[in-house]
Scaffold this active site. Structure first.
Site, short mmCIF file in Angstrom:
data_model
loop_
_atom_site.label_atom_id
_atom_site.label_comp_id
_atom_site.label_asym_id
_atom_site.label_seq_id
_atom_site.Cartn_x
_atom_site.Cartn_y
_atom_site.Cartn_z
CB CYS A 112 -0.98 0.00 1.16
SG CYS A 112 -0.30 0.58 2.69
CB ILE A 113 3.35 2.76 1.58
CG1 ILE A 113 4.24 3.99 1.61
CG2 ILE A 113 3.96 1.63 2.35
CD1 ILE A 113 4.48 4.54 2.99
#
Lengths: 105, 414
Positions: A104-105
């Site tokens: 997610c990052i």
């Protein structure tokens, strides 16, 4: 991102050769990517995994993890590593013409 | 007759949904039932701080029933199964709860036993997880005594709750060991099944230096298949071995167990196939799901659940009124990421837009994708917001379900 020719078809790929538009994919492209990544011939077992991966991505927007593959594709994790040496989820995604699995990052 | 709304799970998603629905309907219009197997509501973001003695388990656990508004019935019972074709839930004591609408909010379950050897000899002695209150407390004791060696932080495979937590844990460990003077005698390793610590292009551009700066060794594309807790080895399916003196694992996740006994509700990992924008379960039109329990390609995080709850409650009301559902959820998530030394990052993103730099929620907000003290204070303050605003289901001014773009640097990428 760049446009390149794989198996005589123009496709858009990212820096690592993953197709960015799954709609541009076909079986000849899959075989060409497989050969380039050390799999000379896609067997039925390879296809089972590649198709599962692709269908799941198209249905849910997310590529299944190695564990989901092991549980749901019908091919156990140990065999997945024999079929797709090093990183089965990543390589099957590449061959199946779907984007690289991400966090997610 | 009053409609029956049954909510499975009294955690973040279930509590918010229950409180929001209770406010939407008069008591003679709808009964709201919440089912959970225990009465311990854990503020899960707090677990990250327990191993470093920054908070205690007792400070992050409150009774579930007390977070529910008046007029909500709480059942402290495990769920046996759901029978979607009969519109009812069976509880462990044999009670049947019929429903007009079912909301599944039972979160994710940790499955350390699915990794060979992980829960064998060495579990909670050399191999730990901070994803449970008990595990976090055991790890605190181990870190207290830690006097140098090799610490390996590993997430076994996605999906996991709070995907950034293992990185945060690694950063905080670096800080903790430096404060205690043992960092120079410690090798700190971050081992991930992904091909980088940061996999989204803009984030990795901005944060690539962090690991190097903190002298953290990175092992990528490691799919852990086995743990030898006595010999101190984490073994990949590809045969690679990573040695450790202390292993901090984020175990495999699956859905709640009763879902395996409920025909057609969950996928092979136990997550509930759910419409990405309406939050209706694919199994049945009167079943909805939110939070960690779903199979959505969104982060399993409280902020996501909060944004989902707004859309879900609206759609439950619409469903009961026979109206069309709103496709209102866009995958919006935001997370504070602790980086140690009283600093934190903030990221904000959705299904389609990766975390970008700028400010949140508008140009005068908190800095995005950048270490700052303000973000760290934001993270600490958040526990208060959680108990007093999020769970009661109050809207926070300026923070809506849709991802804001004001204040962000939306530079075109090629």
């Amino acid at each position: 991102m760049a446009t390149t020719l794989i198996a005589d078809a123009p496709v858009d790929v990212d820096d690592e050769g993953f197709l960015t538009d799954p709609a541009q994919w076909n079986e000849a492209i899959a075989e060409a990517i497989a050969r380039e990544n050390g799999i000379p011939q896609l067997t039925d077992r390879h296809w089972l995994v590649v198709r599962f991966m692709r269908e799941r991505y198209l249905a849910t927007g997310m590529a299944p993890s190695i564990r989901a593959l092991g549980k749901e594709s019908g091919v156990p994790v140990k065999e997945l590593y024999e079929l797709f040496p090093k990183g089965p989820a990543k390589l099957a995604a590449k061959i199946g013409g779907i984007p690289k699995p991400k966090g997610c990052i | 007759m009053a409609k029956q709304i049954v909510i499975l799970g009294g955690g973040t998603g279930g509590t918010m949904t229950a409180n929001r629905l209770r406010r939407r309907f008069d008591e003679d219009e709808a009964e709201v039932h919440v089912v959970d197997r225990d009465d311990r509501h854990v503020y899960q973001p707090g677990l990250l701080f327990v191993p470093f003695g920054l908070t205690g388990v007792e400070d992050i656990v409150r009774p579930r029933a007390r977070q529910l508004r008046k007029g909500i019935t709480f059942h402290e019972q495990a769920v046996e199964s759901v029978e979607p074709e009969r519109d009812r839930v069976l509880l462990e004591d044999g009670t049947a709860l019929p429903y007009d609408v079912l909301v599944i909010a039972t979160g994710a379950r940790l499955q350390p036993e699915e990794t060979e050897g992980l829960t064998g000899p060495g579990w909670n002695e050399r191999a730990f997880t901070f994803y449970t209150p008990e595990g976090a407390e055991r790890l605190r004791q181990a870190l207290d005594w830690f006097d140098g060696g090799r610490i390996v932080v590993n997430l076994v495979d996605m999906p996991i709750k709070c995907p950034v937590a293992p990185l945060e844990f690694t950063f905080l460990t670096d800080w903790f060991l430096r404060e205690n003077g043992v960092r120079s005698r410690t090798e700190l390793v971050y081992a991930t099944p992904l091909d980088a610590a940061f996999t989204k292009p803009v984030a990795s551009e901005h944060l690539a230096g962090l690991l190097e700066e903190k002298e953290i060794e990175l092992v990528t594309e490691l799919n852990a298949g086995e743990v030898d807790g006595v010999g101190g080895k984490l073994i990949g399916y590809d045969g690679r071995e990573v040695d450790f003196d202390l292993l901090v694992t984020v175990p495999l996740h699956g859905g709640a167990e009763y879902l395996e006994r409920s025909p057609g509700l969950a996928d092979a990992l136990g997550f509930v196939p759910t419409d990405t924008s309406t939050l209706q379960a694919t199994a049945s039109p009167n079943v909805f799901a939110l939070g960690d329990a779903t199979d959505l390609p969104a982060s399993k995080a409280g902020s996501v659940t909060h944004f989902e709850a707004e859309v879900l409650t609206e759609n439950v009301e619409r469903h009961l009124a026979g109206k069309e559902l709103v496709a209102g959820f866009d995958g919006h998530a935001n997370c504070f990421i602790e980086t140690g030394f009283h600093k934190a990052l903030l990221i904000d993103f959705n299904y389609d837009t990766e975390p970008l730099p700028g400010h949140y929620p508008s140009a005068f907000g908190l800095p995005l994708l950048k270490e700052s003290r303000l973000n760290h204070l934001g993270k600490l303050m958040f526990q208060w917001v959680y108990w007093h605003a999020l769970l009661p289901g109050r809207d926070i001014p300026g923070i809506g379900p849709e991802m804001p773009t004001r204040g962000k640097k939306l530079t075109a990428r090629t």
